[in-house]
Scaffold this motif. Structure first.
Motif, PDB file in Angstrom:
ATOM      1  N   MET A  97      16.864 -17.682  52.259  1.00  0.00           N
ATOM      2  CA  MET A  97      15.678 -17.034  52.793  1.00  0.00           C
ATOM      3  C   MET A  97      15.833 -16.956  54.309  1.00  0.00           C
ATOM      4  SD  MET A  97      11.621 -18.039  52.365  1.00  0.00           S
ATOM      5  CE  MET A  97      12.061 -19.426  51.415  1.00  0.00           C
ATOM      6  N   ASN A  98      15.522 -15.828  54.849  1.00  0.00           N
ATOM      7  CA  ASN A  98      15.606 -15.560  56.269  1.00  0.00           C
ATOM      8  C   ASN A  98      14.570 -16.409  57.023  1.00  0.00           C
ATOM      9  OD1 ASN A  98      15.776 -14.415  58.783  1.00  0.00           O
ATOM     10  ND2 ASN A  98      15.655 -12.323  58.057  1.00  0.00           N
ATOM     11  N   PRO A  99      14.948 -17.012  58.179  1.00  0.00           N
ATOM     12  CA  PRO A  99      13.963 -17.810  58.937  1.00  0.00           C
ATOM     13  C   PRO A  99      12.744 -16.996  59.376  1.00  0.00           C
ATOM     14  CG  PRO A  99      16.181 -18.217  59.755  1.00  0.00           C
ATOM     15  CD  PRO A  99      16.287 -17.113  58.766  1.00  0.00           C
ATOM     16  N   ILE A 100      12.944 -15.732  59.678  1.00  0.00           N
ATOM     17  CA  ILE A 100      11.810 -14.898  60.087  1.00  0.00           C
ATOM     18  C   ILE A 100      10.864 -14.699  58.907  1.00  0.00           C
ATOM     19  CG2 ILE A 100      11.174 -12.583  60.866  1.00  0.00           C
ATOM     20  CD1 ILE A 100      13.743 -12.598  62.526  1.00  0.00           C
ATOM     21  N   ASP A 101      11.428 -14.542  57.706  1.00  0.00           N
ATOM     22  CA  ASP A 101      10.580 -14.402  56.523  1.00  0.00           C
ATOM     23  C   ASP A 101       9.774 -15.674  56.271  1.00  0.00           C
ATOM     24  OD1 ASP A 101      11.451 -11.834  56.080  1.00  0.00           O
ATOM     25  OD2 ASP A 101      13.012 -12.431  54.650  1.00  0.00           O
ATOM     26  N   GLY A 112       9.306 -25.809  52.962  1.00  0.00           N
ATOM     27  CA  GLY A 112       8.903 -26.105  51.583  1.00  0.00           C
ATOM     28  C   GLY A 112       7.659 -25.336  51.180  1.00  0.00           C
ATOM     29  N   ILE A 113       6.709 -25.242  52.102  1.00  0.00           N
ATOM     30  CA  ILE A 113       5.491 -24.483  51.825  1.00  0.00           C
ATOM     31  C   ILE A 113       5.832 -23.006  51.614  1.00  0.00           C
ATOM     32  CG2 ILE A 113       3.317 -23.678  52.851  1.00  0.00           C
ATOM     33  CD1 ILE A 113       3.141 -26.468  54.208  1.00  0.00           C
ATOM     34  N   ALA A 114       6.717 -22.467  52.466  1.00  0.00           N
ATOM     35  CA  ALA A 114       7.121 -21.065  52.320  1.00  0.00           C
ATOM     36  C   ALA A 114       7.875 -20.857  51.012  1.00  0.00           C
ATOM     37  CB  ALA A 114       7.986 -20.635  53.503  1.00  0.00           C
ATOM     38  N   TRP A 115       8.721 -21.821  50.638  1.00  0.00           N
ATOM     39  CA  TRP A 115       9.452 -21.712  49.374  1.00  0.00           C
ATOM     40  C   TRP A 115       8.485 -21.688  48.199  1.00  0.00           C
ATOM     41  CZ3 TRP A 115       9.973 -24.922  45.093  1.00  0.00           C
ATOM     42  CH2 TRP A 115      10.974 -24.564  44.198  1.00  0.00           C
ATOM     43  N   LEU A 116       7.478 -22.570  48.215  1.00  0.00           N
ATOM     44  CA  LEU A 116       6.463 -22.576  47.160  1.00  0.00           C
ATOM     45  C   LEU A 116       5.692 -21.248  47.135  1.00  0.00           C
ATOM     46  CD1 LEU A 116       4.991 -26.185  47.402  1.00  0.00           C
ATOM     47  CD2 LEU A 116       6.287 -25.210  45.515  1.00  0.00           C
ATOM     48  N   TRP A 117       5.409 -20.714  48.320  1.00  0.00           N
ATOM     49  CA  TRP A 117       4.696 -19.443  48.413  1.00  0.00           C
ATOM     50  C   TRP A 117       5.492 -18.329  47.743  1.00  0.00           C
ATOM     51  CZ3 TRP A 117      -0.002 -17.871  49.533  1.00  0.00           C
ATOM     52  CH2 TRP A 117      -0.224 -16.542  49.872  1.00  0.00           C
ATOM     53  N   PHE A 118       6.798 -18.275  48.013  1.00  0.00           N
ATOM     54  CA  PHE A 118       7.628 -17.231  47.415  1.00  0.00           C
ATOM     55  C   PHE A 118       7.783 -17.433  45.910  1.00  0.00           C
ATOM     56  CE2 PHE A 118       9.211 -16.561  51.826  1.00  0.00           C
ATOM     57  CZ  PHE A 118       8.861 -15.231  51.924  1.00  0.00           C
ATOM     58  N   LYS A 119       7.864 -18.653  45.445  1.00  0.00           N
ATOM     59  CA  LYS A 119       7.934 -18.906  43.998  1.00  0.00           C
ATOM     60  C   LYS A 119       6.630 -18.488  43.318  1.00  0.00           C
ATOM     61  CE  LYS A 119      12.026 -20.137  43.603  1.00  0.00           C
ATOM     62  NZ  LYS A 119      12.960 -19.265  42.908  1.00  0.00           N
TER      63      LYS A 119
END
Length: 120
Positions: free
Chosen positions: A1-5, A49-56
């Motif tokens: 995942m891109n840091p900007i994303d 981790g929060i962003a990863w959960l958001w994308f999932k």
């Protein structure tokens, strides 16, 4: 995942929680927005981790919405059109058998140079 994303996702989560506060007047929306924002800034691993959960969560909702939307589209649009077409159409694809058993139709056509230049 891109840091900007990831940063964009964290910002969207914080903004969404603030909008939740504005709409429902629940102070928990502000607490959650502050917690997500501060975790994202001071503990980047937690923010990731929060962003990863958001994308999932977005993937899961995408799968569910796709199935719901396609099912509704099928039953509301395609099935009625198919029934109306069956009532009015006269065998346009020659799928239904007629007296002769062959579905082959002879075409008497002399091919020219233009037929091969514009095949489509």
């Amino acid at each position: 995942m891109n840091p900007i994303d990831r940063v964009k996702a964290q910002l969207v989560i914080v903004t969404g929680l603030v909008v939740f506060y504005v709409i429902f007047k629940s102070v928990y929306g502000l607490y959650a927005a502050a917690a997500v924002g501060l975790l994202s800034i001071f503990i980047p691993a937690a923010g990731n981790g929060i962003a990863w959960l958001w994308f999932k969560l977005a993937e899961i909702l995408g799968i569910i919405n796709r199935k719901i939307i396609l099912t509704v589209l099928f039953w509301v649009v395609l099935v009625p059109i198919a029934y109306l077409y069956r009532l009015t159409a006269k065998n346009p694809l020659s799928i239904k058998r007629t007296r002769d058993a062959s579905l082959y139709h002879e075409r008497n056509h002399t091919y020219t140079k233009e037929d091969l230049e514009h095949t489509w």
